[in-house]
Design a protein around this motif. Structure first.
Motif, PDB file in Angstrom:
ATOM      1  N   VAL A  15      69.772 103.916  24.937  1.00  0.00           N
ATOM      2  CA  VAL A  15      68.908 102.801  24.523  1.00  0.00           C
ATOM      3  C   VAL A  15      68.571 101.929  25.741  1.00  0.00           C
ATOM      4  CG1 VAL A  15      68.884 100.639  23.191  1.00  0.00           C
ATOM      5  CG2 VAL A  15      69.565 102.766  22.082  1.00  0.00           C
ATOM      6  N   ALA A  16      69.539 101.762  26.632  1.00  0.00           N
ATOM      7  CA  ALA A  16      69.265 100.993  27.856  1.00  0.00           C
ATOM      8  C   ALA A  16      68.181 101.691  28.687  1.00  0.00           C
ATOM      9  CB  ALA A  16      70.543 100.811  28.662  1.00  0.00           C
ATOM     10  N   LEU A  17      68.259 103.025  28.791  1.00  0.00           N
ATOM     11  CA  LEU A  17      67.250 103.786  29.544  1.00  0.00           C
ATOM     12  C   LEU A  17      65.870 103.701  28.897  1.00  0.00           C
ATOM     13  CD1 LEU A  17      68.877 107.243  30.461  1.00  0.00           C
ATOM     14  CD2 LEU A  17      68.190 105.407  32.033  1.00  0.00           C
ATOM     15  N   ASP A  18      65.851 103.786  27.577  1.00  0.00           N
ATOM     16  CA  ASP A  18      64.579 103.875  26.853  1.00  0.00           C
ATOM     17  C   ASP A  18      63.906 102.524  26.630  1.00  0.00           C
ATOM     18  OD1 ASP A  18      64.555 106.629  26.642  1.00  0.00           O
ATOM     19  OD2 ASP A  18      65.715 106.645  24.779  1.00  0.00           O
ATOM     20  N   ASN A  19      64.646 101.436  26.854  1.00  0.00           N
ATOM     21  CA  ASN A  19      64.081 100.096  26.640  1.00  0.00           C
ATOM     22  C   ASN A  19      64.300  99.256  27.891  1.00  0.00           C
ATOM     23  OD1 ASN A  19      63.571 100.064  23.453  1.00  0.00           O
ATOM     24  ND2 ASN A  19      65.491 101.138  23.889  1.00  0.00           N
ATOM     25  N   PRO A  20      63.648  99.661  28.996  1.00  0.00           N
ATOM     26  CA  PRO A  20      63.956  99.035  30.286  1.00  0.00           C
ATOM     27  C   PRO A  20      63.665  97.532  30.319  1.00  0.00           C
ATOM     28  CG  PRO A  20      62.039 100.481  30.463  1.00  0.00           C
ATOM     29  CD  PRO A  20      62.630 100.714  29.119  1.00  0.00           C
ATOM     30  N   GLY A  21      62.790  97.057  29.445  1.00  0.00           N
ATOM     31  CA  GLY A  21      62.471  95.631  29.464  1.00  0.00           C
ATOM     32  C   GLY A  21      63.384  94.772  28.606  1.00  0.00           C
ATOM     33  N   SER A  22      64.370  95.397  27.954  1.00  0.00           N
ATOM     34  CA  SER A  22      65.181  94.638  26.995  1.00  0.00           C
ATOM     35  C   SER A  22      66.660  94.683  27.352  1.00  0.00           C
ATOM     36  CB  SER A  22      65.046  95.236  25.592  1.00  0.00           C
ATOM     37  OG  SER A  22      63.724  95.289  25.201  1.00  0.00           O
TER      38      SER A  22
END
Ligand SMILES: [Fe+2]
Ligand SMILES: [Fe+2]
Lengths: 114, 494
Positions: free
Chosen positions: A34-41
């Motif tokens: 999830v960290a990889l897939d949501n770099p802006g969050s």
């Protein structure tokens, strides 16, 4: 952005979305993916020993490619279900991507417990 | 190269034919589809959030089953059950007796989706839901069957719904309404959304976390695995809600408001005592109220609001009941313990009481004084004062005791006369629910109505217990034999 432990206040924040995963290897991989897939969050993690909330604000993307990479073995997104007893927000499922989201940011006041 | 699921999914889920020999209304009666007033084309917008193909379904369910079975087989050979706290065991017996046959009722509800749902997409998914619920029933039976040699109370997993035990009747009454007797649309709102997306998380995820901490790996694992199915098939409710919000939002709001209150009351009975009184103190993760805020308020209600719904009009009453209702249900069930098929834990030793006061600032004022009276009687040896002689008055909507929705400071009569009969309610909101659809509820007799009607003989507690099917081997008694009251011996008689 960072992986952060969720405070009780953050848990009540109305725009959180994302999966609840049984504690274990898969949960760890989901957090990283999830960290990889949501770099802006920021990824907000709440560990209740038995289950782990993995949430972001507004939308949360999880791709098969990232999950496989973080798990270090072949895995299909559909298999997430085996250890996912719940999730927060609306969901859209495709073969290679799950997306949790709300249509209306800031709707409702779940944190308002009067 | 084989096609991916998404390449053929849209074609397969729209498999439908045009009826030529029968009228669509005959093949899909509104009575069962629930599509009244919603134009047939509206269902084209029905789009499931959680896609499922049969091939994936079988592969994944097989893996879930293998996981549950491996854990249960491994534990069968170890002596884990003997090490469990008896108060925790009571929570699992309460769960099995009140839930197993609800899973079975859900098979019927899902099969109604398969047959009568107003779009083929939904009918497809109903097939998987039906298989899920069959699995849940069988998992419960298997779990309980293995434990019969330890305690025959596990027999009530199958037996409870064939008795007239009052708590079981309350559960059955609700699910008769929202599963067996509901049209597809109503079942989607009341069961898929309110129960499966909302309240089952409290029992199957939150209480499962408590159960894991209590060392009951087998039961926790089973609950968890069941909820992974619920999380998927509960999603059938959202596209239905989306269609309703376009065409009949008032109906959606009302059905959800009724189901939310009834679920709140039911889970105050099922989960509240198990979390705040039966789970051993050092193994409690959070209070029932904290879990409800996490799962029901922050998690469940927020999604509904995203669809344009409002919080139920009685939100303040809900929050007030959250402080009190399950404490009322707990002291009531403990006092009427001979009417239970599990052994309740009073859970009010000094340490437990300190915890309750920390979690619920009004606990001492609302509940402590009542327990003090019980404690005095226990320590004086006046046990007859701690036991019932009659049955409590029950609500004609929830089937739960009058006065059990809030605290002793909130007691007030809630009554109405409908077609010449006087009805009693445990709360103004329960009365409101009745008023929304009186014909649905009016014909039912609660246990006390049956008592007055002369159906329960002899007309006393003994006759009541026989009517409820309570036998001496399962009859509820304080699970620690009142050891907790010794905390107060010699100190409380002021
Ligand atoms: Fe189920
Ligand atoms: Fe279900």
């Amino acid at each position: 952005m960072a992986i952060l432990e969720m405070t009780p206040d953050a848990e009540a924040s109305p725009d959180l979305v994302g999966p609840v995963i049984r504690a274990g290897n898969l949960a760890e991989a989901v957090i990283e993916a999830v960290a990889l897939d949501n770099p802006g969050s920021d990824v907000l993690v709440l560990d209740r020993d038995d289950y782990v909330r993995v949430h972001t604000l507004g939308t949360c993307r999880l791709t098969q490619a990232s999950l496989q990479a973080c798990l270090g073995q072949p895995c299909r997104l559909a298999e997430l279900e085996i250890d996912m007893p719940s999730f927060r927000g609306r969901l859209k499922t495709r073969d290679d991507e799950y997306l949790w989201f709300y249509n209306q940011r800031g709707a409702g006041t779940p944190g308002d417990q009067r | 190269m084989p096609l991916n699921r998404d390449d053929w999914y849209d074609t397969s889920r729209d498999l439908e034919w045009t009826l030529s020999y029968v009228d669509p209304e005959v093949a899909f009666p509104t009575r069962w589809s629930g599509a009244q007033g919603i134009p047939a084309e509206a269902w084209q917008a029905w789009d499931e959030p959680f896609r499922v193909s049969y091939r994936d379904y079988v592969r994944i369910q097989r893996e879930k089953e293998a996981g549950v079975k491996a854990v249960s087989n491994a534990l069968l050979r170890s002596a884990t059950y003997e090490k469990l706290d008896p108060a925790h065991v009571a929570a699992s017996q309460l769960h099995m007796g009140t839930t197993c046959l609800v899973e079975h009722m859900a098979v019927t509800m899902q099969s109604r989706f398969c047959r009568f749902a107003p779009t083929p997409r939904w009918r497809n998914l109903g097939v998987f839901g039906m298989l899920d619920e069959t699995r849940h029933t069988q998992l419960d039976m298997r779990f309980a069957h293995n434990l019969l040699r330890h305690d025959q109370r596990f027999d009530w997993t199958q037996k409870a719904f064939h008795t007239n035990e009052w708590g079981v009747l309350a559960v059955k009454n609700f699910f008769d309404d929202v599963m067996l007797n509901a049209d597809c649309v109503e079942a989607a709102l009341a069961t898929s959304l309110t129960v499966e997306h909302g309240f089952t998380n409290i029992q199957f995820v939150a209480l499962a976390a408590d159960a894991m901490a209590a060392g009951d790996i087998n039961w926790s694992n089973l609950l968890f695995s069941i909820q992974t199915d619920e999380a998927r098939h509960a999603q059938q409710g959202f596209p239905t809600l989306a269609v309703l919000m376009e065409h009949d939002p008032e109906r959606a709001q009302k059905a959800l408001d009724v189901a939310f209150w009834r679920s709140t009351r039911l889970f105050q009975n099922l989960t509240g005592p198990a979390m705040d009184y039966y789970t051993p103190l050092d193994q409690r993760k959070m209070s029932f109220k904290e879990f409800m805020l996490e799962w029901i308020v922050n998690h469940h209600e927020r999604v509904l609001e995203d669809y344009g719904l409002k919080k139920p009009w009685y939100w303040d009453d809900f929050l007030h009941s959250l402080e009190n209702g399950h404490h009322a249900m707990h002291i009531g069930t403990w006092f009427w313990r001979p009417t239970l098929f599990w052994r309740p834990n009073a859970g009010v030793s000094k340490d437990e009481r300190a915890w309750l006061n920390e979690k619920y600032p009004t606990w001492e004022e609302n509940w402590g004084v009542l327990w003090d009276e019980i404690i005095r009687n226990v320590n004086d040896g006046s046990m007859e004062q701690t036991l019932p002689e009659t049955l409590p008055s029950l609500c004609n909507l929830t089937q739960l005791p009058l006065g059990s929705a809030a605290s002793r400071h909130d007691l007030a009569p809630h009554q109405l006369v409908y077609r010449g009969r006087l009805y009693h309610f445990d709360h103004a909101v329960s009365k409101w629910c009745f008023e929304q659809d009186p014909e649905r509820y009016a014909g039912h007799q609660n246990i006390v109505d049956r008592f007055i009607d002369g159906q329960i003989l002899p007309p006393d507690l003994t006759g009541g217990l026989a009517y409820m099917g309570i036998t001496p081997e399962v009859m509820g008694e304080d699970v620690y034999d009142y050891a907790w009251a010794k905390d107060y011996a010699g100190t409380e008689s002021d």
